[in-house]
Design a protein around this motif. Sequence first.
Motif, PDB file in Angstrom:
ATOM      1  N   LYS A 311       0.828  -1.209   0.000  1.00  0.00           N
ATOM      2  CA  LYS A 311       0.000   0.000   0.000  1.00  0.00           C
ATOM      3  C   LYS A 311       0.864   1.261   0.000  1.00  0.00           C
ATOM      4  O   LYS A 311       0.486   2.288  -0.562  1.00  0.00           O
ATOM      5  N   ASN A 312       2.038   1.183   0.659  1.00  0.00           N
ATOM      6  CA  ASN A 312       2.923   2.347   0.751  1.00  0.00           C
ATOM      7  C   ASN A 312       4.031   2.344  -0.298  1.00  0.00           C
ATOM      8  O   ASN A 312       4.934   3.180  -0.245  1.00  0.00           O
ATOM      9  N   ASN A 313       3.969   1.360  -1.241  1.00  0.00           N
ATOM     10  CA  ASN A 313       4.916   1.302  -2.371  1.00  0.00           C
ATOM     11  C   ASN A 313       6.364   1.170  -1.906  1.00  0.00           C
ATOM     12  O   ASN A 313       7.265   1.824  -2.438  1.00  0.00           O
ATOM     13  N   ILE A 314       6.591   0.328  -0.900  1.00  0.00           N
ATOM     14  CA  ILE A 314       7.938   0.140  -0.358  1.00  0.00           C
ATOM     15  C   ILE A 314       8.238  -1.345  -0.231  1.00  0.00           C
ATOM     16  O   ILE A 314       7.345  -2.193  -0.299  1.00  0.00           O
ATOM     17  N   GLU A 315       9.545  -1.639  -0.013  1.00  0.00           N
ATOM     18  CA  GLU A 315       9.980  -3.011   0.265  1.00  0.00           C
ATOM     19  C   GLU A 315      11.192  -2.935   1.177  1.00  0.00           C
ATOM     20  O   GLU A 315      11.823  -1.874   1.333  1.00  0.00           O
ATOM     21  N   VAL A 316      11.506  -4.076   1.840  1.00  0.00           N
ATOM     22  CA  VAL A 316      12.640  -4.107   2.767  1.00  0.00           C
ATOM     23  C   VAL A 316      13.942  -4.052   1.981  1.00  0.00           C
ATOM     24  O   VAL A 316      14.105  -4.748   0.973  1.00  0.00           O
ATOM     25  N   LYS A 335       9.753   1.076  -4.072  1.00  0.00           N
ATOM     26  CA  LYS A 335       9.669   0.126  -5.170  1.00  0.00           C
ATOM     27  C   LYS A 335      10.052   0.817  -6.473  1.00  0.00           C
ATOM     28  O   LYS A 335      10.029   2.045  -6.578  1.00  0.00           O
ATOM     29  N   GLU A 336      10.379  -0.004  -7.487  1.00  0.00           N
ATOM     30  CA  GLU A 336      10.777   0.547  -8.780  1.00  0.00           C
ATOM     31  C   GLU A 336       9.644   1.418  -9.348  1.00  0.00           C
ATOM     32  O   GLU A 336       8.476   1.024  -9.351  1.00  0.00           O
ATOM     33  N   GLY A 337      10.027   2.611  -9.802  1.00  0.00           N
ATOM     34  CA  GLY A 337       9.047   3.546 -10.349  1.00  0.00           C
ATOM     35  C   GLY A 337       8.458   4.468  -9.301  1.00  0.00           C
ATOM     36  O   GLY A 337       7.601   5.296  -9.609  1.00  0.00           O
ATOM     37  N   TYR A 338       8.917   4.329  -8.026  1.00  0.00           N
ATOM     38  CA  TYR A 338       8.410   5.172  -6.946  1.00  0.00           C
ATOM     39  C   TYR A 338       9.566   5.869  -6.259  1.00  0.00           C
ATOM     40  O   TYR A 338      10.718   5.420  -6.312  1.00  0.00           O
ATOM     41  N   GLU A 339       9.270   6.953  -5.566  1.00  0.00           N
ATOM     42  CA  GLU A 339      10.279   7.724  -4.847  1.00  0.00           C
ATOM     43  C   GLU A 339       9.615   8.442  -3.677  1.00  0.00           C
ATOM     44  O   GLU A 339       8.394   8.556  -3.606  1.00  0.00           O
ATOM     45  N   LEU A 340      10.457   8.929  -2.718  1.00  0.00           N
ATOM     46  CA  LEU A 340       9.935   9.734  -1.613  1.00  0.00           C
ATOM     47  C   LEU A 340       9.487  11.091  -2.148  1.00  0.00           C
ATOM     48  O   LEU A 340      10.044  11.594  -3.125  1.00  0.00           O
ATOM     49  N   SER A 341       8.502  11.682  -1.489  1.00  0.00           N
ATOM     50  CA  SER A 341       8.069  13.022  -1.902  1.00  0.00           C
ATOM     51  C   SER A 341       9.199  14.012  -1.614  1.00  0.00           C
ATOM     52  O   SER A 341      10.024  13.771  -0.727  1.00  0.00           O
ATOM     53  N   PRO A 342       9.269  15.135  -2.339  1.00  0.00           N
ATOM     54  CA  PRO A 342      10.357  16.112  -2.145  1.00  0.00           C
ATOM     55  C   PRO A 342      10.447  16.623  -0.712  1.00  0.00           C
ATOM     56  O   PRO A 342      11.521  16.988  -0.257  1.00  0.00           O
ATOM     57  N   SER A 343       9.321  16.656   0.026  1.00  0.00           N
ATOM     58  CA  SER A 343       9.325  17.184   1.397  1.00  0.00           C
ATOM     59  C   SER A 343       9.765  16.147   2.427  1.00  0.00           C
ATOM     60  O   SER A 343       9.888  16.458   3.608  1.00  0.00           O
ATOM     61  N   LYS A 366       7.043   8.056  -9.419  1.00  0.00           N
ATOM     62  CA  LYS A 366       7.954   9.013 -10.044  1.00  0.00           C
ATOM     63  C   LYS A 366       7.269   9.700 -11.218  1.00  0.00           C
ATOM     64  O   LYS A 366       6.448   9.096 -11.914  1.00  0.00           O
ATOM     65  N   GLU A 367       7.605  10.957 -11.401  1.00  0.00           N
ATOM     66  CA  GLU A 367       7.077  11.661 -12.573  1.00  0.00           C
ATOM     67  C   GLU A 367       7.808  11.177 -13.826  1.00  0.00           C
ATOM     68  O   GLU A 367       9.028  11.070 -13.844  1.00  0.00           O
ATOM     69  N   ASP A 391       3.469   6.144 -20.915  1.00  0.00           N
ATOM     70  CA  ASP A 391       4.804   6.627 -21.280  1.00  0.00           C
ATOM     71  C   ASP A 391       4.858   7.056 -22.750  1.00  0.00           C
ATOM     72  O   ASP A 391       4.044   6.622 -23.580  1.00  0.00           O
ATOM     73  N   HIS A 392       5.849   7.880 -23.038  1.00  0.00           N
ATOM     74  CA  HIS A 392       6.106   8.277 -24.423  1.00  0.00           C
ATOM     75  C   HIS A 392       6.373   7.028 -25.268  1.00  0.00           C
ATOM     76  O   HIS A 392       7.150   6.155 -24.892  1.00  0.00           O
ATOM     77  N   GLY A 393       5.648   6.926 -26.413  1.00  0.00           N
ATOM     78  CA  GLY A 393       5.806   5.773 -27.298  1.00  0.00           C
ATOM     79  C   GLY A 393       4.825   4.657 -27.022  1.00  0.00           C
ATOM     80  O   GLY A 393       4.730   3.700 -27.800  1.00  0.00           O
ATOM     81  N   GLU A 394       4.038   4.755 -25.922  1.00  0.00           N
ATOM     82  CA  GLU A 394       3.085   3.697 -25.598  1.00  0.00           C
ATOM     83  C   GLU A 394       1.911   3.728 -26.591  1.00  0.00           C
ATOM     84  O   GLU A 394       1.481   4.793 -27.034  1.00  0.00           O
ATOM     85  N   VAL A 395       1.373   2.506 -26.925  1.00  0.00           N
ATOM     86  CA  VAL A 395       0.306   2.378 -27.939  1.00  0.00           C
ATOM     87  C   VAL A 395      -0.912   1.730 -27.293  1.00  0.00           C
ATOM     88  O   VAL A 395      -0.775   0.787 -26.505  1.00  0.00           O
TER      89      VAL A 395
END
Length: 748
Positions: A311-316, A335-343, A366-367, A391-395
């Motif tokens: 739910k929180n998009n994390i792993e050990v 997790k891949e494709g996710y990151e901490l918020s800037p704050s 991630k943006e 994503d760019h190029g997606e069909v």
Amino acid sequence: MAVFLLLLTYTMNAQYSVHDLGALQQTVFLCLAMVSDPSEPIPALLFDLRISWEQTENCGPPPNITNGVIVGEVLASYTPGSSVEYRCNEHHRLNGSKMSYCEKRAWSSPPVCMEPCILNEDDMTKNHIEIKFKNEGKVFHGDLMEFMCKEGYDLPPSELSVKCHRGELKYPSCIRKERRNGCPPPPIPVNSKIESHSTFHDHDEEVVHIECERHFELRGSDEMRCEHGEWTEPPKCVEQIENCGPPPNITNGVIVGGVLASYTPGSSVEYRCNEHHRLNGSAMSYCEKGVWSSPPVCMEPCTLSEDDMTKNNIEVKFKNEGKVLHGDLIEFKCKEGYELSPSTHWSELSVKCHRGEVKYPFCIRKERRNGCPPPPIPVNSKIESHSTFHDHGEVVHIECERHFELRGSDEMRCEHGEWTEPPKCVEERRVTCEHPPSIENGAPIQNSRAYSCGDKVEYHCERGYHLIGPKEISCHHGQWSSPPECVEHSKHCGPPPSITNGTVVGGVLESYKHGDSVEYRCNEYYLLSGTKTSHCRKGEWSSPPVCMEPCTMNEDDMTKNNIEIKWKHEGKILHGDLIEFKCKQGYELSPSTLLSELSVQCRRGQVKYPSCNRKESKGRCAPPPLIKNGVIISSTVTTYETGSSVEYRCFEHHFLHGHKEAHCVEGIWTPPPVCLEPCTLSHHEMEKNNLHLKWHFDDRPFILHGEYVEFHCKRDTFLVESSVIRDEVRVKCDKGYLKYPRCVERER
């Protein structure tokens, strides 16, 4: 020998003066020279005349003085030797010479005007004094003021004479006179408590009771009596020798070794925690004065929740073997494709296990650069994409609905944030409908074997039946629209069904024929869900609407969840309305909870309240609590470290109850003291209850909490309370309240 006389004459200019010889306009010096032979030439006259000269300047205006003036006109310039006179304002006494002189370009020191003293009634009342001789006007600096003690108070005469010094008086303070044979406050035995707060006790009437503290026992009488100014022998409180019972059990732990029924003072037991539980505190507990010291606490381990991590998009970050013990640090990663918020700081990915609980960090998607929003969906088509970002190029692929054909490419591509041109789905012109559907007790009137788009067919009913619904249907996209129904003329409906929290509009009949309808309306604040009309069909009513309940905010639930309403609502909150909450001050949502969860819909009278947790104080406290009738002595700051303390002081005449200091302990202040109000004598209440004061000195502005006042009944009256001996009674001031006894007139 010849004598020669040499006369020298000097004339001084006005701007010079002679030092050491006086103020002279002309000075004549006589010099003699003796020679042995008059025929010899006069020798060189050797004299050394050294006179010092100095050019001087005038003085400017003389200096002003506080509380005084210069007598006469003030000039811009004064010659050396000039003088001015000073005079003080009314009631101010001149100290020093009233004259100031111009000397060497400067004025000599002017005098000082000393301020008078003004007597302060409040200070005299507070110190139990009054003026011995009435003073007319103000008291001058240096004057001697003679005071005397008020009735019932005393002080040595030498301390009652005070000098006025520059506007200030050091008031003497008189103390209460002792009563005959009275006693001072009683001696308090060690490890005891006493029920007396009085500062004076009467002879042969005063008895105080002694009670020992817990774990101490009394040796001697439990009372002391005041006799001829002295107290009888006080008792002693000696320590009890108490054994301890069995030691306390602890959660998630055991006592090492066997447990006895009784333990002598000084005995100890050892505790051990269950597997994976961490011991916090001393492993030993000791028997002291019949009580065991605090046992340790076994802190629970943590078990990681896969659902919470997903739910929180994390792993050990590092795989953990076995349980995570209390106090252990767990390192997570996004997790891949996710990151901490800037704050959010990266350190928040390291979390401690605390008593079986883990505060999971939260990662956001991630943006992606040049990505596209959901694609536009052509009319009468279906698309296989459910993603909110591409994503760019997606069909994505387009497929038309049945009986529609594609015009254009069957795919759209995301290019630099935009989708390529979408295709169109146009209706197939040669789509035909099959035979029109059959109905009970009726039939379609057919005039063709093939039906194209737009063709219509009419229906009719058998004898004894009539048509309900559209009498004709049409062919569209290869499908027929819904056919009508044929119902008997004789089928009637009874009264329409009632609904909860609503009513039928207008009167209700006993019978309704087929096709009739009724309209429903909900009670105030209830929201109608469904169609408001119910129809009678084939003797049965169609489903009535439902009246959805409004919501009422529950203060207890909001307090329990540490939340409050963000916007005030007028009246009730209807079903479907959005309620916006906010966390109370000092609380916040958990990192795993979305901000949107503070917005909650009212659903059929039910509200799912969000929950806020206390912000981590990290051991710091907010500013300390204020108290009524008192102040914090030290200056306050915005935050306090654990272990900090502040001191409280009560206003004058108020009694401080409790500890005068409050301490910051793990972000929370210990309870501050309470300032108890003094009592004020009411002469109106005394008159109403036929009372006199027994002692004149009790007639004072304030009686402190815990102090006693003694009354006696007026002549020819007696106390109502039968338990009171004679016609005298002592009353204790209790938090600003005096319970006046009541005396009534005797029967004649």
